[in-house]
Design an enzyme around this catalytic site. Sequence first.
Site, PDB file in Angstrom:
ATOM      1  N   GLY A  80       0.834  -1.185   0.000  1.00 43.86           N
ATOM      2  CA  GLY A  80       0.000   0.000   0.000  1.00 43.86           C
ATOM      3  C   GLY A  80       0.870   1.236   0.000  1.00 43.86           C
ATOM      4  CD  GLN A  85       3.348   5.749   2.615  1.00 46.53           C
ATOM      5  OE1 GLN A  85       2.316   5.205   2.237  1.00 46.53           O
ATOM      6  NE2 GLN A  85       4.358   5.086   3.178  1.00 46.53           N
ATOM      7  CB  CYS A 130       5.361   2.335   7.586  1.00 46.18           C
ATOM      8  SG  CYS A 130       4.883   3.826   6.698  1.00 46.18           S
ATOM      9  CG  LEU A 131       6.304   1.028   1.584  1.00 51.50           C
ATOM     10  CD1 LEU A 131       5.768   1.262   0.181  1.00 51.50           C
ATOM     11  CD2 LEU A 131       7.314  -0.119   1.584  1.00 51.50           C
ATOM     12  CG  HIS A 172      -0.406   1.314   7.342  1.00 57.87           C
ATOM     13  ND1 HIS A 172       0.575   0.968   8.254  1.00 57.87           N
ATOM     14  CD2 HIS A 172       0.227   2.049   6.376  1.00 57.87           C
ATOM     15  CE1 HIS A 172       1.733   1.480   7.873  1.00 57.87           C
ATOM     16  NE2 HIS A 172       1.550   2.142   6.730  1.00 57.87           N
ATOM     17  CD  GLU A 173      -1.121   2.419   2.774  1.00 57.47           C
ATOM     18  OE1 GLU A 173      -0.800   3.616   2.585  1.00 57.47           O
ATOM     19  OE2 GLU A 173      -0.278   1.534   3.009  1.00 57.47           O
ATOM     20  CG  HIS A 176       0.329   6.725   5.409  1.00 60.75           C
ATOM     21  ND1 HIS A 176       1.437   7.319   5.979  1.00 60.75           N
ATOM     22  CD2 HIS A 176       0.656   5.410   5.251  1.00 60.75           C
ATOM     23  CE1 HIS A 176       2.384   6.422   6.162  1.00 60.75           C
ATOM     24  NE2 HIS A 176       1.938   5.254   5.733  1.00 60.75           N
TER      25      HIS A 176
END
Length: 222
Positions: A80, A85, A130-131, A172-173, A176
């Site tokens: 995701g 991001q 997380c990226l 999670h997304e 963000h």
Amino acid sequence: MSEQSTPAQVAAVVQGREVAEFPVLAPEAARGRVLRVTVTGEEVLHRRGVDVPEEMLGGAELGQLVDDMFRTMYAAEGVGLAGNQVGVDWRLFVYDCPDDDGVRHVGHVINPVLDERDVDDAVVVESEGCLSVPGPHADLGRAEHATVRGVDRDGAPVVISGSGYFARCLQHETDHTLGRLYVDRLSKRERKRVLKKMNEMSAGVFERRQVRAAELERELAG
């Protein structure tokens, strides 16, 4: 959101609809470019995003961003990726994520709104990464089920529901897009541990992403 080991895929659900077949990489990736992934501490990650305006829906700029985000997500080996991001303030995310039954879910959501958790829905504590926190993972409680409502790139309504790992991804997304990272939900002590580990691991993660981006270039060109 970063990837973890998952069961074998048995089907695909694209934009909330089951499909009989789907390629290894979403078609958007072939049209996209790899963008830089922001890292915790950068301002854009820590403020609420701006709703994508109606006049942008169906437009080339938004469409290109969605394509770029798919390509970037695959290069970073994630499941995701949200707009902030890649340094963009708009509230949107893309995903290619399995649930706990191995069912693959692929799509994007513009201006997502997460339904409130049912009080009877279990909270499951599992590892999350997380990226934008490259490298480490930490245990975090999330609702077992999640539903996100929004629109697609053309403005058509979408309702995406999931359970298990995919529900975690949706939560999670959406976080963000509201300026919250998973580390913000950790205790102060655990957050400090994760950020220290990130500093130790990030160089290797960035190197791997460069290698994967080059691999993708060859795969999609062929």
